[in-house]
Scaffold this active site. Structure first.
Site, PDB file in Angstrom:
ATOM      1  N   SER A 122       0.799  -1.222   0.000  1.00  0.00           N
ATOM      2  CA  SER A 122       0.000   0.000   0.000  1.00  0.00           C
ATOM      3  C   SER A 122       0.839   1.282   0.000  1.00  0.00           C
ATOM      4  O   SER A 122       1.590   1.515  -0.933  1.00  0.00           O
ATOM      5  CB  SER A 122      -0.964  -0.046   1.176  1.00  0.00           C
ATOM      6  OG  SER A 122      -1.850   1.027   1.110  1.00  0.00           O
ATOM      7  N   ASP A 149      -1.580   1.508  -3.839  1.00  0.00           N
ATOM      8  CA  ASP A 149      -2.512   0.498  -4.350  1.00  0.00           C
ATOM      9  C   ASP A 149      -3.891   1.081  -4.648  1.00  0.00           C
ATOM     10  O   ASP A 149      -4.837   0.342  -4.916  1.00  0.00           O
ATOM     11  CB  ASP A 149      -2.617  -0.692  -3.393  1.00  0.00           C
ATOM     12  CG  ASP A 149      -3.178  -0.316  -2.038  1.00  0.00           C
ATOM     13  OD1 ASP A 149      -2.975   0.835  -1.606  1.00  0.00           O
ATOM     14  OD2 ASP A 149      -3.815  -1.164  -1.400  1.00  0.00           O
ATOM     15  N   ARG A 166      -6.475   4.787  -1.174  1.00  0.00           N
ATOM     16  CA  ARG A 166      -6.540   6.053  -0.422  1.00  0.00           C
ATOM     17  C   ARG A 166      -6.598   7.251  -1.357  1.00  0.00           C
ATOM     18  O   ARG A 166      -6.135   7.164  -2.498  1.00  0.00           O
ATOM     19  CB  ARG A 166      -5.286   6.227   0.425  1.00  0.00           C
ATOM     20  CG  ARG A 166      -5.102   5.180   1.456  1.00  0.00           C
ATOM     21  CD  ARG A 166      -3.861   5.509   2.260  1.00  0.00           C
ATOM     22  NE  ARG A 166      -3.680   4.495   3.278  1.00  0.00           N
ATOM     23  CZ  ARG A 166      -3.026   4.699   4.405  1.00  0.00           C
ATOM     24  NH1 ARG A 166      -2.468   5.871   4.642  1.00  0.00           N
ATOM     25  NH2 ARG A 166      -2.908   3.736   5.285  1.00  0.00           N
TER      26      ARG A 166
HETATM   27  C1  VG1 Z   1      -3.109   2.288   8.463  1.00  0.00           C
HETATM   28  C2  VG1 Z   1      -4.273   3.230   8.676  1.00  0.00           C
HETATM   29  C3  VG1 Z   1      -5.587   2.476   8.562  1.00  0.00           C
HETATM   30  C4  VG1 Z   1      -5.648   1.774   7.212  1.00  0.00           C
HETATM   31  C5  VG1 Z   1      -4.445   0.881   7.032  1.00  0.00           C
HETATM   32  C6  VG1 Z   1      -4.390   0.233   5.676  1.00  0.00           C
HETATM   33  O1  VG1 Z   1      -3.103   1.311   9.472  1.00  0.00           O
HETATM   34  O2  VG1 Z   1      -4.170   3.874   9.920  1.00  0.00           O
HETATM   35  O3  VG1 Z   1      -6.650   3.360   8.750  1.00  0.00           O
HETATM   36  O4  VG1 Z   1      -6.808   0.984   7.114  1.00  0.00           O
HETATM   37  O5  VG1 Z   1      -3.247   1.648   7.197  1.00  0.00           O
HETATM   38  O6  VG1 Z   1      -4.387   1.177   4.664  1.00  0.00           O
HETATM   39  P1  VG1 Z   1      -2.144   1.387  10.749  1.00  0.00           P
HETATM   40  O7  VG1 Z   1      -2.361   0.096  11.479  1.00  0.00           O
HETATM   41  O8  VG1 Z   1      -0.742   1.577  10.216  1.00  0.00           O
HETATM   42  O9  VG1 Z   1      -2.562   2.594  11.509  1.00  0.00           O
HETATM   43  V1  VG1 Z   1      -3.716   0.746   3.163  1.00  0.00           V
HETATM   44  O10 VG1 Z   1      -3.939   2.011   2.175  1.00  0.00           O
HETATM   45  O11 VG1 Z   1      -2.469  -0.007   3.617  1.00  0.00           O
HETATM   46  O12 VG1 Z   1      -4.504  -0.609   2.600  1.00  0.00           O
HETATM   47 CO    CO Z   2      -3.593   1.507   0.284  1.00  0.00          CO
END
Ligand code: VG1
Ligand code: CO
Length: 560
Positions: A118, A288, A291
C-alpha cells in the site's frame, strides 16, 4: 499436451508471518528469501480458502512495486499445484486494491490476492506485502488471518508447478494441463475495464464531464503507484482532464523513490501545484489506489474525516445512492466525529469500528451500512468491499458538479451546517518496539485506573475534565466476534478525544499514532487553524503519554 509436474518442496516455517491491519508487510528482502513468499501463499490458499480451494477462482492484482512480477509467477505456479481452477490477473500484474475487490464480486470469484504494501515505500531496500481478500471482495477477517498465521508456524512444505511461466504483458487466456488431470486457466485482463464500468454505473459521468469542460481545472497525482492507468482512463480519457494535468502516472517499482502516501508530507508536490492557484481540484492516490487526498484551490486541504462527512451529507449528488439509499454510516474509532453529526441529523444508523477496512465488510454484507471511511485518507461505499480512491475523487467531483461551487465552499457550508471537528494526527515512525509497547502499557494503566475519571488537565489556558479512559474493544454486531486492544481513548466531558495506537502496517520498529479530535459548535471559531486550536490537547496528550521521555522523540514525522 504433457501434464505439468507438481513438486512438493520442503521448508522450515518462518517466524512472524502475521498479517497486520491490512495484509502481511515485510521488507522486500524478506519476501525474497528462499521459500518465504511460497510459504505464505501456500498458507493463504490452505487457510484462507479451506475446503473451497480445489476448483476455486481467484483474482490477482498488485501495485507494480519491486518484486511484483516474481511473486506473481510464484502465485501462478502454486495455485496450479493446489488445484485452483482459474486465475484472473491484471495486465502486467497491475490491478488496484479497489479494482480487485470489484473484480472478485463481478466474477463471483472465491477471493483474491493483492501484491502490495500500500502506502509503504517500495524497492529492494523497502517494503513488499501480500493481502488476501475473500469472496465478498473484502479483506480477510481476523479469524482467517489468524488461521494463516497459525498454519505458517507449522507448515513444512508447499506445492508448486515450477515449469509454468505466463506472459502477463498481453491480454490472453492460457489453459494448462496439470498432473493428475487437473486443468488450470490463467486469464490476463485489462486492469481498468471492469472497474471503469462500475464507476459509470455509480456516477453521472456526463455531469462531471460538463463540469470539467466548463473550465473547472482538475489535476491528479498517482505518485507512480497503481493509479496511473486509472487516472489516464477514467479522469483523462472519459472525463476530459488533459493528460498534461495528470502527474506521475507511470507505475514504477520504487514509486520514483517516494512514499506513495497521499498526505500533506508525502504528496507535497501536489500541495505545491495546488498552492499556485491555477487548479480548482487536486487529488492524489496511494500505491494500491485505495486512499485519496482531496485539495481545493490554493491548496485548501480537505481533512479525510471531513471528506467522509461531506460525502455523507451530500449523498443525493450521487446517482448510486439515489437508487440505493444509504442504510447507515460508519467510521473507524480514531476518525473524527464529524460523521457522527451527519448521521444524527439525517437519522442514519451509525457504527464505530476498529482501524482497518476489514471491519466494515460484515456491516455492508448485512445491509446495515453503506458509506464509511477512516481518517487515514480512506473513503468508500458498499459498491465494493475496499476503500476506493477513485470513487472518492468521483464522489467529490459529483458534489462539485451538483453544487457548482468550490471545494472550500462545500467544506465551509458543511461546517456551518454541522459545526466543525478540529482534528489532527501525529505519526512517530520507526520508534523502538519496546518503547512503543512501554508507552501503551503505561498509558493504559494510567487512564483505566479508578481515579482517572473526573480528573482535570490544563494546558495553554484550557482545561479538560476526563469523562472516561478506555482501551477500545469492538464486538462485531453481525458475527459477534470481539476485537480487543484497538487503541487507547481518553474522552473528555466536552467529547474531545485523545487517542493512541500502535500502527499495524509498519515493517520495522513501532509507529506510534496520536490522534486528537475536538468539536467546535461556535460559528465564530470554525475557521481557526487546527494546530492552534488543538495545541492544549496535544500538550495534554504528550504529557499523559510521556511520549518524549519514553521515545526520545521531540517531533512527529508526519502531521496530518
Ligand atoms: C493504516 C491506517 C488504517 C488503514 C491501514 C491500511 O493502518 O491507519 O486506517 O486501514 O493503514 O491502509 P495502521 O495500522 O498503520 O494505523 V492501506 O492504504 O495499507 O490498505
Ligand atoms: Co492503500
Amino acid at each position: 499436451m504433457p501434464e505439468l509436474k507438481i513438486l512438493e518442496v520442503s521448508m522450515k516455517p518462518f517466524p512472524g508471518m502475521k498479517p497486520g491491519t491490512s495484509g502481511l508487510r515485510k521488507a522486500t528482502k524478506t519476501f525474497m528469501e528462499e521459500h518465504y513468499t511460497e510459504a505464505f501463499v501456500q498458507c493463504i490458499l490452505r487457510a484462507g480458502l479451506g475446503d473451497r480451494l480445489q476448483g476455486s477462482t481467484l483474482v490477482v492484482g498488485g501495485d507494480g512495486r519491486y518484486y511484483n512480477n516474481e511473486a506473481l509467477q510464484k502465485i501462478i505456479q502454486i495455485s496450479a499445484a493446489n488445484k485452483v481452477a482459474k486465475l484472473y490477473i491484471g495486465r502486467n500484474g497491475i490491478m488496484s486494491t479497489p479494482a480487485v475487490s470489484c473484480y472478485i464480486r463481478k466474477k463471483k470469484a472465491s477471493g483474491g490476492i493483492i501484491l502490495t504494501a500500500s502506502h509503504n515505500p517500495g524497492g529492494l531496500d523497502h517494503d513488499f506485502g501480500i493481502k488476501f481478500n475473500t469472496c465478498n471482495g473484502g479483506p480477510a477477517l481476523e479469524n482467517l488471518t489468524d488461521k494463516m498465521f497459525e498454519l505458517s508456524k507449522s507448515i513444512t512444505s508447499y506445492l508448486i508447478c515450477p515449469e509454468i511461466k505466463v506472459d502477463v504483458s498481453k491480454l490472453c487466456c492460457v489453459k494448462l494441463a496439470v498432473e493428475s488431470s487437473h486443468s488450470f486457466e490463467v486469464e490476463v485482463v485489462g486492469s481498468v475495464d471492469a472497474y471503469l464500468e462500475l464507476m459509470k454505473e455509480i456516477f453521472d459521468f456526463q455531469a462531471i464531464k460538463q463540469l470539467i469542460s466548463s473550465g473547472f481545472q482538475v489535476t491528479a497525482d498517482a505518485l507512480h503507484g497503481v493509479m496511473g492507468p486509472y487516472v489516464v482512463k477514467v479522469l483523462c480519457n472519459e472525463l476530459g482532464v488533459p493528460e498534461a494535468n495528470a502527474s506521475h502516472c507511470n507505475p514504477l517499482p520504487d514509486f520514483g523513490g517516494g512514499h506513495p502516501d497521499p498526505n500533506l508530507t508525502y504528496a507535497h508536490n501536489l500541495v505545491e501545484v495546488m498552492q499556485k492557484g491555477v487548479f480548482d481540484f487536486g487529488v492524489a492516490f496511494d500505491g494500491d489506489g485505495d486512499r485519496n487526498m482531496i485539495l481545493g484551490k490554493n491548496g485548501f486541504f480537505v481533512n479525510p474525516s471531513d471528506s467522509l462527512a461531506v460525502i455523507a451529507a451530500n449523498v443525493q449528488c450521487i446517482p448510486y445512492f439515489q437508487k440505493h439509499p444509504p442504510q447507515g454510516f460508519a467510521r473507524s474509532m480514531p476518525t473524527s466525529s464529524a460523521l457522527d453529526r451527519v448521521a444524527e441529523k439525517t437519522g442514519h444508523k451509525f457504527f464505530v469500528t476498529p482501524t482497518g477496512w476489514k471491519f466494515f465488510g460484515n456491516l455492508m454484507d448485512a445491509h446495515v451500512m453503506s458509506l464509511c471511511g477512516e481518517e487515514s485518507f480512506g473513503t468508500g461505499s458498499d459498491h465494493i468491499r475496499e476503500k476506493d480512491g477513485m470513487w472518492a475523487c468521483l464522489a467529490w467531483l459529483s458534489i462539485l458538479a451538483h453544487k457548482k461551487t468550490s471545494v472550500e465552499n462545500v467544506v465551509l457550508q458543511h461546517w456551518k451546517a454541522f459545526g466543525r471537528n478540529f482534528y489532527t494526527r501525529y505519526d512517530y515512525e520507526n520508534c523502538e518496539s519496546a518503547k512503543g509497547d512501554q508507552l501503551m502499557s503505561e498509558l493504559e494503566k494510567l487512564i483505566t485506573a479508578d481515579n482517572f475519571k473526573g480528573k482535570t488537565f490544563t494546558a495553554s489556558g484550557k482545561s479538560y475534565k476526563v469523562k472516561i479512559g478506555e482501551n477500545f474493544s469492538y464486538t462485531d454486531p453481525v458475527d459477534k466476534s470481539v476485537s480487543k486492544n484497538q487503541g487507547l481513548i481518553i474522552t473528555f466531558e466536552d467529547n474531545s478525544r485523545i487517542i493512541f495506537r500502535l500502527s499495524g502496517t509498519g515493517v520495522s520498529g513501532a509507529t506510534i499514532r496520536m490522534y486528537i479530535d475536538s468539536y467546535e459548535a461556535d460559528q465564530n471559531n470554525i475557521l481557526a487553524d487546527p494546530q492552534v486550536q488543538l495545541k492544549p490537547l496535544v500538550e495534554i496528550a504528550l504529557e499523559l503519554s510521556r511520549l518524549k521521555e519514553i521515545t526520545g522523540r521531540t517531533k512527529p514525522d508526519v502531521i496530518t
